[in-house]
Enzyme design. Sequence first.
Site, short mmCIF file in Angstrom:
data_model
loop_
_atom_site.label_atom_id
_atom_site.label_comp_id
_atom_site.label_asym_id
_atom_site.label_seq_id
_atom_site.Cartn_x
_atom_site.Cartn_y
_atom_site.Cartn_z
N ARG A 226 -9.64 16.02 8.33
CA ARG A 226 -10.31 17.11 7.60
C ARG A 226 -11.48 17.59 8.44
NH1 ARG A 226 -6.38 17.80 5.18
NH2 ARG A 226 -5.97 17.61 2.96
N HIS A 274 -4.58 24.76 10.50
CA HIS A 274 -4.20 23.73 9.52
C HIS A 274 -2.68 23.69 9.28
CE1 HIS A 274 -5.67 21.26 5.83
NE2 HIS A 274 -4.51 20.81 6.30
P1 NDP Z 1 -4.50 6.85 4.13
O1 NDP Z 1 -5.29 6.75 2.87
O2 NDP Z 1 -3.19 6.14 4.21
O3 NDP Z 1 -5.39 6.37 5.37
C1 NDP Z 1 -6.74 6.68 5.48
C2 NDP Z 1 -7.39 5.82 6.56
O4 NDP Z 1 -8.77 6.20 6.69
C3 NDP Z 1 -7.37 4.33 6.22
O5 NDP Z 1 -7.19 3.59 7.39
C4 NDP Z 1 -8.78 4.11 5.68
O6 NDP Z 1 -9.24 2.78 5.82
C5 NDP Z 1 -9.57 5.04 6.57
N1 NDP Z 1 -10.87 5.34 5.95
C6 NDP Z 1 -11.12 5.99 4.80
N2 NDP Z 1 -12.44 6.03 4.55
C7 NDP Z 1 -13.03 5.36 5.56
C8 NDP Z 1 -14.36 5.04 5.89
N3 NDP Z 1 -15.39 5.40 5.10
N4 NDP Z 1 -14.60 4.34 7.02
C9 NDP Z 1 -13.59 3.95 7.82
N5 NDP Z 1 -12.29 4.22 7.57
C10 NDP Z 1 -12.01 4.93 6.47
O7 NDP Z 1 -4.30 8.42 4.38
P2 NDP Z 1 -3.17 9.14 5.26
O8 NDP Z 1 -3.04 8.43 6.55
O9 NDP Z 1 -1.94 9.36 4.46
O10 NDP Z 1 -3.85 10.59 5.46
C11 NDP Z 1 -5.10 10.70 6.13
C12 NDP Z 1 -5.64 12.10 5.99
O11 NDP Z 1 -4.95 13.01 6.84
C13 NDP Z 1 -5.49 12.74 4.61
O12 NDP Z 1 -6.48 12.28 3.72
C14 NDP Z 1 -5.65 14.21 4.92
O13 NDP Z 1 -7.01 14.57 4.84
C15 NDP Z 1 -5.18 14.34 6.37
N6 NDP Z 1 -3.95 15.15 6.49
C16 NDP Z 1 -3.98 16.30 7.23
C17 NDP Z 1 -2.84 17.06 7.39
C18 NDP Z 1 -2.81 18.26 8.28
O14 NDP Z 1 -1.86 19.03 8.23
N7 NDP Z 1 -3.79 18.46 9.12
C19 NDP Z 1 -1.58 16.68 6.72
C20 NDP Z 1 -1.63 15.41 6.03
C21 NDP Z 1 -2.78 14.69 5.91
P3 NDP Z 1 -8.83 1.62 4.74
O15 NDP Z 1 -7.33 1.63 4.67
O16 NDP Z 1 -9.37 0.39 5.35
O17 NDP Z 1 -9.43 2.01 3.43
#
Ligand code: NDP
Length: 311
Positions: A226, A274
Amino acid sequence: MTGAMLFYSKFDDANDWREHLLNAMPGLDFRPHPDVGNPADIESAMVWKAPPGEMRKYPNLKLIVNIGAGVDYILKDDTLPPGVPIMRLVDPEQNRMMAQYVLLTVLRYHRNFPELEKQRREKRWQYIHPRESASLPIGVMGIGNIGSHVATELVRQGFPVSGWSRTPKSVEGVATFHGRDQLKPFLARSHILVLIMPFTPETDGIVNRDVLYALPRGAKIINIGRGALIDEAALAGAIRDGQIGAATLDVFRTEPLPSDHPFWDIEEITITPHLASIAVPRSASLQIAENLRRLRAGEKLFNIVDRARGY
Ligand code: NDP
């Protein structure tokens, strides 16, 4: 008698979704907005960027399906009915598209294409000796569902890959780091930093000046998470003074990116509107059908968003 499914998205093709959802759930009563009929009939709602308050109109709503992986937009709606679970998509085809975007970009940098394209524009023939993948360590910030898939594909291409997350993770072939204490060592080894985190109050502006300057000099940034993960002014400054060599950005704090945004004038920034991936109806319909089946059978649902955590 089972309830109807509302469909609300100005970005996705309702007919495409209808076809695949009906394949997975024959007889589904599928109602694209605005042809909703009686709001009391709606049992589930598939939504992408519905206006705040929309979900309040359906008194018998039991499941919200976010047509995408990121839930920051829907969670901004503070009128969402509190007890209704929100499912997000965790889709292999979407993972594949995200990995393609990252591979394309990493390989473009690794094989010097920005320089070669410039030489081509200037009609200059200049040999640049290629390096092996092992010489380019990559860091994936956010190794959740998409990040771990991306990391695995990069490992397959021979890059040394590390990953960082909030809680400890294990991904084969990937050096994993977690928590604020392990952020600096993770950054210090990331010559390309790939951002795939959700937008939450905790990740807002997480890639600030300190983070950018903890990377090796000349490092590159790829953001498919994001836009608001990055302090945009800090990134522009770091590119101007050579700390960051280049960036490829798919997401921005304000979308569409305003025409007077400074990023448009920075040649080292590649901008895409995007589109790193989409929700793929053919594959995603199956998990939606399975969760609807579980809902009706009173079984435990999966891929449910933790509203308090924000993802
Ligand atoms: P997940 O929830 O599976 O993974 C998110 C990851 O981010 C996890 O490893 C999580 O850690 C980590 N994370 C979250 N908050 C923190 C923090 N404060 N500090 C450190 N690590 C953090 O999400 P997805 O992989 O499915 O998707 C990720 C993002 O990709 C979506 O939220 C979306 O915003 C974006 N996206 C963008 C798209 C595009 O077209 N550009 C399309 C699809 C998604 P932990 O597991 O340890 O909590």
